[in-house]
Design a protein around this motif. Sequence first.
Motif, PDB file in Angstrom:
ATOM      1  N   GLY A   1     -16.624  -8.685 -18.964  1.00  0.00           N
ATOM      2  CA  GLY A   1     -17.257  -9.578 -18.003  1.00  0.00           C
ATOM      3  C   GLY A   1     -18.612  -9.995 -18.540  1.00  0.00           C
ATOM      4  O   GLY A   1     -19.144  -9.369 -19.463  1.00  0.00           O
ATOM      5  N   PRO A   2     -19.194 -11.070 -17.953  1.00  0.00           N
ATOM      6  CA  PRO A   2     -20.464 -11.594 -18.474  1.00  0.00           C
ATOM      7  C   PRO A   2     -21.632 -10.658 -18.181  1.00  0.00           C
ATOM      8  O   PRO A   2     -21.676 -10.041 -17.107  1.00  0.00           O
ATOM      9  CB  PRO A   2     -20.633 -12.911 -17.708  1.00  0.00           C
ATOM     10  N   VAL A   3     -22.551 -10.569 -19.134  1.00  0.00           N
ATOM     11  CA  VAL A   3     -23.694  -9.667 -18.983  1.00  0.00           C
ATOM     12  C   VAL A   3     -24.983 -10.338 -19.444  1.00  0.00           C
ATOM     13  O   VAL A   3     -24.960 -11.288 -20.223  1.00  0.00           O
ATOM     14  CB  VAL A   3     -23.529  -8.374 -19.832  1.00  0.00           C
ATOM     15  N   VAL A   4     -26.090  -9.794 -18.935  1.00  0.00           N
ATOM     16  CA  VAL A   4     -27.403 -10.035 -19.535  1.00  0.00           C
ATOM     17  C   VAL A   4     -27.724  -8.746 -20.265  1.00  0.00           C
ATOM     18  O   VAL A   4     -27.475  -7.652 -19.750  1.00  0.00           O
ATOM     19  CB  VAL A   4     -28.472 -10.301 -18.459  1.00  0.00           C
TER      20      VAL A   4
ATOM     21  N   VAL B   1     -26.378   0.407 -16.596  1.00  0.00           N
ATOM     22  CA  VAL B   1     -25.751  -0.880 -16.253  1.00  0.00           C
ATOM     23  C   VAL B   1     -26.001  -1.096 -14.769  1.00  0.00           C
ATOM     24  O   VAL B   1     -25.728  -0.200 -13.954  1.00  0.00           O
ATOM     25  CB  VAL B   1     -24.228  -0.860 -16.528  1.00  0.00           C
ATOM     26  N   THR B   2     -26.570  -2.255 -14.423  1.00  0.00           N
ATOM     27  CA  THR B   2     -26.862  -2.522 -13.003  1.00  0.00           C
ATOM     28  C   THR B   2     -26.294  -3.875 -12.594  1.00  0.00           C
ATOM     29  O   THR B   2     -26.042  -4.731 -13.452  1.00  0.00           O
ATOM     30  CB  THR B   2     -28.384  -2.538 -12.728  1.00  0.00           C
TER      31      THR B   2
ATOM     32  N   GLY C   1     -23.922   4.095 -18.839  1.00  0.00           N
ATOM     33  CA  GLY C   1     -24.957   4.840 -19.561  1.00  0.00           C
ATOM     34  C   GLY C   1     -24.336   5.870 -20.502  1.00  0.00           C
ATOM     35  O   GLY C   1     -23.391   6.562 -20.130  1.00  0.00           O
ATOM     36  N   GLY C   2     -24.888   5.943 -21.737  1.00  0.00           N
ATOM     37  CA  GLY C   2     -24.382   6.917 -22.705  1.00  0.00           C
ATOM     38  C   GLY C   2     -23.394   6.309 -23.689  1.00  0.00           C
ATOM     39  O   GLY C   2     -23.176   6.862 -24.771  1.00  0.00           O
TER      40      GLY C   2
ATOM     41  N   SER D   1     -23.770  -8.556 -14.689  1.00  0.00           N
ATOM     42  CA  SER D   1     -24.378  -7.229 -14.776  1.00  0.00           C
ATOM     43  C   SER D   1     -25.487  -7.276 -15.802  1.00  0.00           C
ATOM     44  O   SER D   1     -25.435  -8.053 -16.752  1.00  0.00           O
ATOM     45  CB  SER D   1     -23.361  -6.191 -15.252  1.00  0.00           C
ATOM     46  N   TRP D   2     -26.451  -6.409 -15.601  1.00  0.00           N
ATOM     47  CA  TRP D   2     -27.491  -6.226 -16.621  1.00  0.00           C
ATOM     48  C   TRP D   2     -27.177  -4.942 -17.377  1.00  0.00           C
ATOM     49  O   TRP D   2     -26.992  -3.884 -16.761  1.00  0.00           O
ATOM     50  CB  TRP D   2     -28.879  -6.116 -15.975  1.00  0.00           C
ATOM     51  N   VAL D   3     -27.115  -5.079 -18.683  1.00  0.00           N
ATOM     52  CA  VAL D   3     -26.875  -3.908 -19.530  1.00  0.00           C
ATOM     53  C   VAL D   3     -28.187  -3.627 -20.263  1.00  0.00           C
ATOM     54  O   VAL D   3     -28.664  -4.454 -21.047  1.00  0.00           O
ATOM     55  CB  VAL D   3     -25.736  -4.171 -20.539  1.00  0.00           C
ATOM     56  N   TYR D   4     -28.778  -2.474 -19.957  1.00  0.00           N
ATOM     57  CA  TYR D   4     -30.042  -2.082 -20.591  1.00  0.00           C
ATOM     58  C   TYR D   4     -29.723  -1.143 -21.749  1.00  0.00           C
ATOM     59  O   TYR D   4     -29.070  -0.105 -21.551  1.00  0.00           O
ATOM     60  CB  TYR D   4     -30.953  -1.365 -19.596  1.00  0.00           C
TER      61      TYR D   4
END
Length: 398
Positions: free
Chosen positions: A331-334, A288-289, A360-361, A297-300
């Motif tokens: 919260g809002p994410v991509v 998450v970045t 992560g995880g 935030s960007w959630v990969y």
Amino acid sequence: MSDLSAATGVTDRPRGTARTSALQRFLDEQRPETPFLVMDLAQVRQRYQQLSTALPDARICFAVKANPTPDVVGELVAQGASFDVASPGEIDLCLARGAAPESISYGNTIKKRRDIARAHEQGVRLFATDSAADLANIAEAAPGSRVFCRVLVDNAGSRTPFGRKFGCTPEQAAQLLRRAAELGLDPCGVSFHIGSQQLDPQAWEHGIDAARRVFEDCAAHDVRLRMVNLGGGLPAGYTETAPPLADYLDAIEKSLESNFAERPELLIEPGRFLVGDAGVLRSEVVLVTDSCDGERSWVYLDIGRYNGLAETEGEAITYRLRTSRDGDETGPVVLAGPTCDGDDVIYQHARYELPRTLRGGDTVDLLSAGAYTASYSSVGFNGFTPLPTYCVDGDRRA
Ligand SMILES: Cc1ncc(COP(=O)(O)O)c(C=O)c1O
């Protein structure tokens, strides 16, 4: 697109029933390496029975492309289903799982002559067509077979429309079917596909009306058609609510009644409807970045465009999500996939919200992911392996 915060933390976590707990037990206890798809065969069975009860005179051909897992095909063979296939590989799969050759419809209008010949040798006798070149191949390689012609219809209302790749006009269809008779084939009817994940139950009227016109044109030339193939298009449950099955079947019945004095033989080719809701795709958060603009935030995830989420292209299909941190503040994410490809972004226009505590995880489950996921995953783009599929059966005790 509207805010999809309601799409997260969806609480259709299976509760109570033996059926759903088998899937949940698998997720809780087996814990294979992510990402993976797990299918509940009991739900596939229940969907098949629901449709065959509601449309008792229709031959139900499962569109194998939606989920070619051998156990899914085997379950549908056991239920008495027929199969819509697109290639020699899909024919081999169905036959290997016990399907009778007569239960197979070669529904792809784009096929090689040698593949038609192979299907014919294997006992397949029902073929779709929409062009003179394909029809000539069928006449040569599968003499005497039944053929139906696909007409191009308006796909408005579909989340994943077909464009213009398949189908011809009703006038061309009538010409082709008359030609089929001259070539010694058995011209049996008309098919259409109203577009996948079709959210408008009235949409089938376009296809049924076109089919009637082909029937009338052929009858005027002494060619008697008898079958209407209603194609696919019945929905699964994503973030947008689709109408109930009864609304689709009511609209189809009304349209058949108003277009046909004598009820035609019916064939229907559901893919998504039979398998979509029966699957959960479990993924893991890689990172998450914070975004450069500090907004979202960007959630990969370890799942993306190339290893199962092809249908998120253009954000056409918006899956419902469930995370291991549901209940925490969101919260809002991509959302994005794990590869080094700039297009491997899952949702940025759809406003998804996920728990701010996600890291992560953690796991993110994509619900109703049983259709067009594993079957669309690449052979291994960027070294990410194809999406594995596991099956459980909620009606059987472990
Ligand atoms: C010829 C044909 N029939 C049926 C289907 C299944 O459609 P759906 O999954 O919308 O039911 C497809 C899907 O691409 C198709 O190409």
